[in-house]
Design an enzyme around this catalytic site. Structure first.
Site: not given
Ligand code: D9A
Length: 416
Positions: A172, A219, A229, A289
């Site tokens: 997933y 978290r 969910r 980044f």
């Protein structure tokens, strides 16, 4: 700003970073000559202020491509996340989103009113217009990743499909985050900023996504449970409770914290790959980044570890001062390795010897130390510098904070 300084009162290096950040001239990104482009970056700033700035610091060649990749994925994510959309509507859109991004004028208004990025989809025609202006090479990468992610999301959104095993959990997270790592690596190599090896190391690129996604899933336990969910794998929570929601029951406090340690340990399994990936990145703007989300994630894991609040409070975040300090400190592999060593030591210090994962997490922290000392010897000097900042904490913080606040007030009155 004042609340951020107060929260970082005992962390002078964060107070310093906050004041420097506040006083630093904000880079003005001017897109006024291109209204469509201006609208794109408006949406980017709406989706994530702090990270939007990091994307806009990327070299021109990659900036628009990554901005659009980010917005296309945020669009897909906003449809997947919205539990008010029925599956008959959601599944076909997820499976065809890679075609929808070529359909001029397409918009979507079926999100629930409280979806954070609902407006992005209401004005998705603006995103599609920008996408169609990209070089075909970038369009192909974005469409390919969007196809595989949409199909994966549709699979896990199908009724009766759950994240049961840790293999499901990895699959997933690959669909919703690992694929992002793969797509970005292909862009970095395609534009020549990074060697072709970066695009080839799909295992490392995948771990870049899994470390971020697993930290977010760990978290967001309570927020996700509230919205029905469930991403924590049953193979893990099933060892600590009958039902996943039983972890919030006060009588299960110890079991809940042990389950949390298991989730933290599982996420830490990707750190070795994350450091190896970052070591490959040579272009400074690409490095920052890539590095900033990863150091935010290890700081978040440290905040989560042994912290029962994740079962009682939603949306717990690291301090604003900590995020600004981390963004300032993430510009080369030695500094990033030093940050991972610092938090690994913090996590190890927090571990409860009675926790069944005390040794596992201890070993994971030891491995981070060993890898960094072995492969990034420069991180030792950086660690000493960071710790000097931290150590000055207790004694120096009150003096520093008082001086800084006084300074800020004086500055304010001078400029007022
Ligand atoms: C990323 Cl193009 C993400 N995700 C993030 C942000 O970082 C990754 C979504 C789209 C893109 C990139 C990211 C950044 C750099 C290199 C990467 C990478 O791989 C090589 O992705 C793996 O979280 C979302 C996924 C985790 C699903 C991939 C960072 C970001 N942070 C937000 C905070 C947050 O929690 O959303 O968006 C922010 O700072 O506001």
């Amino acid at each position: 700003m004042a609340s951020a300084i107060l929260a970082s009162l005992f962390h002078p290096s964060e107070v310093l970073a906050l004041v420097q950040y506040k006083l630093a001239p904000k880079t003005k990104y001017n897109y006024s000559n291109d209204k469509a482009r201006e609208r794109l970056y408006h949406h980017l700033n709406m989706t994530s202020r702090s990270f939007a700035a990091v994307i806009q610091d990327l070299d021109e060649e990659l900036k628009d491509a990554i901005c659009l990749f980010y917005l296309v994925l945020r669009g897909l994510d906003t449809i997947e996340d919205d539990m008010t959309i029925d599956l008959e509507t959601k599944i076909p859109v997820l499976n065809t989103f890679h075609e929808i991004i070529y359909q001029k004028g397409w918009t979507f208004t079926k999100n629930g009113p409280n979806e954070k990025d609902r407006q992005l989809l209401v004005e998705f025609d603006v995103i599609i217009e920008g996408f169609l202006k990209l070089k075909p090479a970038y369009q192909t990468i974005i469409a390919d990743i969007t196809k595989r992610m949409g199909n994966g999301m549709a699979h896990y959104a199908t009724a009766g499909i759950h994240v049961n095993t840790t293999a499901d959990y990895d699959e997933y997270c690959h669909y919703v985050a690992g694929l992002v790592g793969l797509g970005l690596s292909e862009m970095f190599s395609a534009c020549g900023f990074e060697s072709l090896v970066v695009a080839k190391r799909k295992d490392l690129s995948n771990s870049m996504g899994l470390f971020l996604q697993k930290t977010n899933i760990t978290r967001d336990y309570l927020e996700d449970l509230r919205d029905d969910r469930r991403f924590w794998p049953k193979e893990i929570w099933g060892l600590y409770a009958e039902k996943m929601e039983d972890l919030v029951k006060p009588e299960n406090c110890d079991k809940a914290k042990q389950c949390l340690s298991h989730m933290v340990w599982n996420a830490m399994g990707h750190i070795k790959d994350v450091l190896e990936y970052l070591e490959m990145i040579k272009n400074p703007s690409c490095f920052k980044f890539c590095a900033i989300p990863q150091v935010m994630a290890i700081a978040t894991l440290n905040m989560l570890h042994n912290n029962y609040k994740i079962f009682t409070h939603e949306n717990i975040k690291i301090r604003k001062g900590e995020t600004v300090w981390l963004m300032k400190e993430s510009d080369n592999i030695d500094k990033v390795a030093a940050i991972f060593r610092l938090y690994a030591r913090e996590i190890n210090k927090k571990s409860d010897p009675l926790d069944p994962h005390f040794v596992n997490i201890g070993v994971a922290c030891g491995e981070i130390e060993q890898i960094c000392v072995g492969k990034y010897p420069g991180s030792t000097a950086e660690l000493a510098r960071l710790q000097a900042g931290v150590m000055a904490g207790t004694s120096g913080s009150i003096i520093t904070a008082a001086a800084v606040v006084a300074g800020a007030v004086a500055l304010k009155s001078t400029f007022a």
